[in-house]
Design a protein around this motif. Structure first.
Motif, PDB file in Angstrom:
ATOM      1  N   ARG A 101       0.853  -1.179   0.000  1.00 17.04           N
ATOM      2  CA  ARG A 101       0.000   0.000   0.000  1.00 17.04           C
ATOM      3  C   ARG A 101       0.888   1.228   0.000  1.00 17.04           C
ATOM      4  N   MET A 102       0.470   2.325  -0.655  1.00 10.39           N
ATOM      5  CA  MET A 102       1.248   3.567  -0.675  1.00 10.39           C
ATOM      6  C   MET A 102       0.302   4.745  -0.526  1.00 10.39           C
ATOM      7  N   ARG A 103       0.755   5.793   0.206  1.00  9.67           N
ATOM      8  CA  ARG A 103      -0.045   7.014   0.397  1.00  9.67           C
ATOM      9  C   ARG A 103       0.881   8.213   0.335  1.00  9.67           C
ATOM     10  N   LYS A 104       0.455   9.251  -0.418  1.00 13.62           N
ATOM     11  CA  LYS A 104       1.266  10.475  -0.554  1.00 13.62           C
ATOM     12  C   LYS A 104       0.779  11.499   0.468  1.00 13.62           C
ATOM     13  N   ASN A 105       1.705  12.072   1.202  1.00 17.23           N
ATOM     14  CA  ASN A 105       1.399  13.087   2.212  1.00 17.23           C
ATOM     15  C   ASN A 105       1.317  14.469   1.563  1.00 17.23           C
ATOM     16  N   PRO A 106       0.659  15.418   2.240  1.00 18.58           N
ATOM     17  CA  PRO A 106       0.562  16.787   1.691  1.00 18.58           C
ATOM     18  C   PRO A 106       1.929  17.448   1.486  1.00 18.58           C
ATOM     19  N   ASP A 107       2.910  17.094   2.267  1.00 20.46           N
ATOM     20  CA  ASP A 107       4.221  17.734   2.129  1.00 20.46           C
ATOM     21  C   ASP A 107       5.071  17.111   1.025  1.00 20.46           C
ATOM     22  N   GLY A 108       4.532  16.163   0.265  1.00 17.14           N
ATOM     23  CA  GLY A 108       5.263  15.572  -0.846  1.00 17.14           C
ATOM     24  C   GLY A 108       5.926  14.255  -0.515  1.00 17.14           C
ATOM     25  N   THR A 109       6.018  13.869   0.770  1.00 24.03           N
ATOM     26  CA  THR A 109       6.639  12.603   1.150  1.00 24.03           C
ATOM     27  C   THR A 109       5.658  11.453   0.935  1.00 24.03           C
ATOM     28  N   LEU A 110       6.216  10.231   0.944  1.00 29.85           N
ATOM     29  CA  LEU A 110       5.405   9.043   0.723  1.00 29.85           C
ATOM     30  C   LEU A 110       5.434   8.149   1.950  1.00 29.85           C
ATOM     31  N   GLN A 111       4.307   7.489   2.198  1.00 27.94           N
ATOM     32  CA  GLN A 111       4.230   6.440   3.213  1.00 27.94           C
ATOM     33  C   GLN A 111       3.780   5.176   2.497  1.00 27.94           C
ATOM     34  N   MET A 112       4.465   4.064   2.826  1.00 26.22           N
ATOM     35  CA  MET A 112       4.075   2.819   2.175  1.00 26.22           C
ATOM     36  C   MET A 112       4.219   1.662   3.153  1.00 26.22           C
ATOM     37  N   LEU A 113       3.479   0.642   2.885  1.00 22.18           N
ATOM     38  CA  LEU A 113       3.538  -0.593   3.653  1.00 22.18           C
ATOM     39  C   LEU A 113       4.149  -1.638   2.744  1.00 22.18           C
ATOM     40  N   VAL A 114       5.275  -2.245   3.189  1.00 25.45           N
ATOM     41  CA  VAL A 114       5.984  -3.196   2.351  1.00 25.45           C
ATOM     42  C   VAL A 114       6.046  -4.545   3.045  1.00 25.45           C
ATOM     43  N   SER A 115       6.186  -5.564   2.232  1.00 25.19           N
ATOM     44  CA  SER A 115       6.318  -6.930   2.727  1.00 25.19           C
ATOM     45  C   SER A 115       7.630  -7.498   2.201  1.00 25.19           C
ATOM     46  N   ALA A 116       8.487  -7.939   3.100  1.00 23.36           N
ATOM     47  CA  ALA A 116       9.803  -8.448   2.706  1.00 23.36           C
ATOM     48  C   ALA A 116       9.645  -9.823   2.059  1.00 23.36           C
ATOM     49  N   ILE A 117      10.392 -10.024   0.955  1.00 20.05           N
ATOM     50  CA  ILE A 117      10.316 -11.298   0.234  1.00 20.05           C
ATOM     51  C   ILE A 117      11.531 -12.162   0.566  1.00 20.05           C
ATOM     52  N   ALA A 118      12.744 -11.624   0.343  1.00 23.36           N
ATOM     53  CA  ALA A 118      13.946 -12.438   0.543  1.00 23.36           C
ATOM     54  C   ALA A 118      15.170 -11.542   0.579  1.00 23.36           C
ATOM     55  N   ARG A 119      16.271 -12.131   1.110  1.00 26.59           N
ATOM     56  CA  ARG A 119      17.574 -11.466   1.031  1.00 26.59           C
ATOM     57  C   ARG A 119      18.072 -11.566  -0.403  1.00 26.59           C
ATOM     58  N   VAL A 120      18.687 -10.484  -0.922  1.00 32.55           N
ATOM     59  CA  VAL A 120      19.252 -10.513  -2.265  1.00 32.55           C
ATOM     60  C   VAL A 120      20.611  -9.838  -2.233  1.00 32.55           C
TER      61      VAL A 120
END
Length: 785
Positions: free
Chosen positions: A55-74
């Protein structure tokens, strides 16, 4: 893991937007230095985590918030730079390792984690519960590393571990380190708490003691205030640990005692002495060589060699200070240097030039007179067990100076005595040794005091009376006698103006002519310095002041003819050269601490036998006379002296002024000349004065005090000086105007002496030129050449 991540940098926002438009996959990777705002590929690690954007959401100040799910070490093969960073990656293979070892490591991991949490490490309870419920050791290690506040480098090392066992081992090490830090922190907290409790306990006890003492003393608070004031003064001194420990011990004893007890008075005096000492107070040195030279010239006339040595001393101190400021040497090396000892007759300015040094340096000046000191406690102080104990003179001097780096004058160090109470010169060994005096311990203080910054200067009249070990620690600077011209200048510049002011006159009410000064110096004083000269000037000024006060005159000009009116008849009549050349009468020179002069050696040959010596001659002078007679006998054939003159004659050698004892080897050449003249019948020259020790073979050996002897001979009107060849270098000490006005004859043997001293020279003595009276001038040499 699923995690919220914020992004604010433009390059990161562009990467997220590109991922959302494509496959929603990101590589989350750490910077090596978090302070770099625009990292390049070289600023990033090569092992990270591949994540899906949930999920991703853009804040009024131009920054981004996102929810990430880790898959694997690379692992990153290479970075591709552009509007945003891209990377070619490959899976980061992690081996599982031995299962039994993995299970054992998992148990140890759980145990250490629980021990850390139970020991007080804070972590959210739900997180702790979640970790404790995990069964996979690798997951436990991951979650612990994620939720603990380890360093970024340590967490990256866990992420990059090649096997599961290695990953768990790294987390175990981090847990051990964290546990040890917590133990140290707890220990420090406990110590701080105990210190606070002890201080509070001491405070309560002191307050109780104050109340008790107040009740015992009838409610008086003056003593209590005095103790607190003393405690505050001692706290402000910044004492070293050793000194502070002793002071605190004595302060606590004083606080527990009744203020009227005898021991409390002793402790109070001791602590007061400690509080008045300059433990960390010092003055800044004014190391201006030109200014120091001006001050020395203003305060003293002459003494050029002494002034030069003092300026050299200050120059070395200045260069060391500059090197210390640049960090090239240790600051403690700045004040190290030789201990100076000024030696010379009384009244030549030894003490006053030490005052000028202090003035030039901008330091405080302390003078301690050691003449007659016979007790070691004069230097080291008394132990506090004695009634009336006090610190030694060194510590007392520093207390009066108020600084720890004064100019400290040890006056008359050659007059120290010794008794059953100790030897003060031995106590001075530590004071004057730069390697030891940084920890000088006075018996009264009982704690070390740093004397390394003190500039010690000693004075002495007779350096041979200073004990050898003490003299070895000092550099001798010799003060010689003043010549008449120097005394006249000193009288004009310093002595006469001072006496005029002290006796209530104005400068225009009295004056002395140059002739009057010269006569006063030569006929009314006989000294190396100028103390008696100042007294005689004071007598003249007072008698003039009496006449002016009585209305007899308004002002006076004192001439040489009027001196007798003020001072009476002349006390001293300087010797003058003989009126004519005489057989058996030669002119010698002698030296005393009050200056030099000439003497006559008279030899008479008459019927009889033996050698007679009169004139209160010392053993060394008697031996010189016998050596001279042996030389004459040995060369009798060459000098055409009949052997019968020795066998059938009484040879009488007399040195006038028979009431004055005489001693020293330097009259040897004078005695030999007188003897040879009397035995040969050839007169000795009246305008030649001589000095030098002789040997049986006729060699002329060096002597001392040449400058004073030459000045005395010049005063007597002598124009030719015979001196040992080895003393030729000492002629540099004689003023230039005297060197040009006199002729000097350096001689290595008695033949050369006789060639100059006898009328007609050696040729007349050996009978080769009859009595023509001509002399050879081969050895004659003018100092001006």
């Amino acid at each position: 893991m699923v995690q919220h991540i914020d992004a604010g940098r433009a390059i990161s926002i562009r990467a997220i937007e590109a991922a959302m438009a494509d496959h929603k996959t990101l590589l989350i990777i750490s910077q090596r230095d978090k302070d770099i705002d625009e990292p390049g590929s070289g600023d990033l690690y090569t092992v990270g985590t591949a994540c899906n954007i949930l999920r991703m959401r853009k804040n009024p100040d131009g920054t981004l918030q996102m929810l990430v799910s880790a898959i694997a070490r690379v692992k990153v093969r290479r970075y591709i730079e552009g509007p945003y960073l891209q990377a070619e990656t490959e899976p980061y293979e992690v081996l599982s390792g031995d299962r039994t070892e993995l299970e054992a490591l998992g148990r140890e991991l759980n145990s250490k984690f629980e021990a850390l949490i139970s020991g007080g490490k804070f972590m959210a309870p739900e997180v702790v519960q979640f970790i404790q419920n995990l069964e996979d050791p690798a997951q436990v290690a991951d979650y612990i590393a994620f939720n603990m506040d380890f360093k970024l480098e340590d967490k990256q090392a866990v992420l990059e571990a090649g096997t599961l066992t290695e990953r768990i081992r790294k987390v175990l090490v981090l847990l051990d380190t964290e546990n040890e830090l917590m133990n140290v922190q707890r220990r420090i907290q406990q110590q701080v708490k105990e210190e606070i409790d002890r201080n509070q306990r001491d405070y309560y006890l002191r307050e109780q003691m104050k109340v008790i003492q107040k009740e015992l003393s009838g409610g008086e608070e003056g003593e209590e205030d005095e103790v607190e004031e003393l405690r505050a003064k001692l706290e402000a001194l910044g004492l070293s640990e050793d000194v502070k420990r002793e002071v605190d011990r004595e302060m606590n004893r004083l606080a527990r005692m009744h203020p009227d007890s005898a021991e409390a008075a002793v402790i109070r005096t001791y602590l007061t002495t400690i509080s008045e000492l300059p433990w960390n107070t010092r003055t800044d040195d004014q190391l201006d060589i030109a200014q120091a030279s001006d001050i020395l010239d203003e305060d003293h006339f002459g003494l050029e060699r002494v002034k030069d040595r003092v300026l050299e001393f200050l120059a070395v101190r200045k260069l060391r200070k500059e090197r210390a400021e640049r960090g090239e040497i240790d600051p403690s090396e700045v004040n190290k240097g030789p201990i100076l000892v000024f030696t010379g007759p009384p009244g030549v300015g030894k003490t006053s030039i030490a005052q000028s040094i202090a003035k030039a340096l901008g330091r405080k000046y302390v003078r301690v007179a050691l003449g007659g000191a016979r007790d070691e406690s004069d230097i080291r102080g008394h132990r506090r067990t004695y009634i009336g104990a006090m610190p030694g003179r060194v510590i007392q001097g520093l207390r009066s100076a108020g600084t720890k780096n004064p100019v400290f004058l040890l006056d008359e160090v050659d007059k120290l005595g010794s008794s059953y109470q100790g030897d003060p010169s031995s106590a001075l060994l530590e004071v004057l040794d730069p390697a030891q005096n940084a920890h000088f311990q006075d018996h009264y203080l009982g704690v070390p005091f740093d004397l390394s910054e003190v500039m010690f200067i000693a004075t002495a009249n007779y350096p041979e009376q200073i004990p050898g070990p003490l003299l070895d620690r000092m550099e001798v600077i010799e003060f010689t006698s003043y010549i008449e011209q120097e005394k006249a200048e000193i009288a004009k510049r310093y002595l006469l103006p001072r006496q005029i002011e002290q006796n209530g006159l104005k400068p225009n009410q009295i004056s002395l002519t140059d002739a009057a000064l010269e006569k006063l110096i030569s006929h009314y004083t006989r000294e190396a310095g100028v103390r008696n000269l100042e007294r005689q000037l004071g007598t003249v000024v007072r008698k003039v002041a009496r006449r002016i006060a009585g209305g007899e005159i308004k002002r006076a000009k004192v001439t040489d003819k009027e001196l007798e009116r003020y001072l009476g008849i002349a006390r001293y009549t300087p010797e003058h050269e003989a009126r004519e050349d005489m057989v058996g009468v030669s002119t010698g020179m002698f030296y005393t601490p009050v200056g030099g002069d000439i003497l006559f050696v008279e030899t008479s040959v008459m019927p009889g036998k033996g050698l007679v010596l009169t004139g209160q001659l010392g053993d060394v002078m008697k031996e010189s006379a016998r050596a001279a007679l042996s030389y004459a006998k040995r060369n009798s054939a060459r000098f055409h002296i009949a052997q019968e003159r020795f066998d059938e004659s009484e040879i009488h050698v007399h040195v006038p002024a028979g009431a004055i004892p005489k001693e020293g080897p330097s009259a040897g050449v004078t005695m030999a000349t007188s003897l040879v003249s009397a035995l040969s019948g050839i007169p000795a020259r009246r305008d030649v004065a001589m000095t030098g020790e002789i040997t049986l073979t006729g060699r002329v050996l060096p002597i001392g005090g040449l400058k004073e002897k030459v000045l005395g001979a010049r005063r007597a009107g002598i124009k030719h000086i015979v001196l040992p060849k080895a003393n030729e270098g000492d002629l540099r000490d004689i003023p230039a105007h005297l060197r040009t006005a006199m002729t000097f004859h350096p001689c290595e043997n008695l033949d050369q002496v006789l060639d100059v001293a006898l009328v007609g020279g050696l040729a007349a003595l050996e009978g080769r030129s009859g009595k023509s009276g001509k002399r050879t001038r081969k050895t004659e040499r003018s100092a001006s050449a």
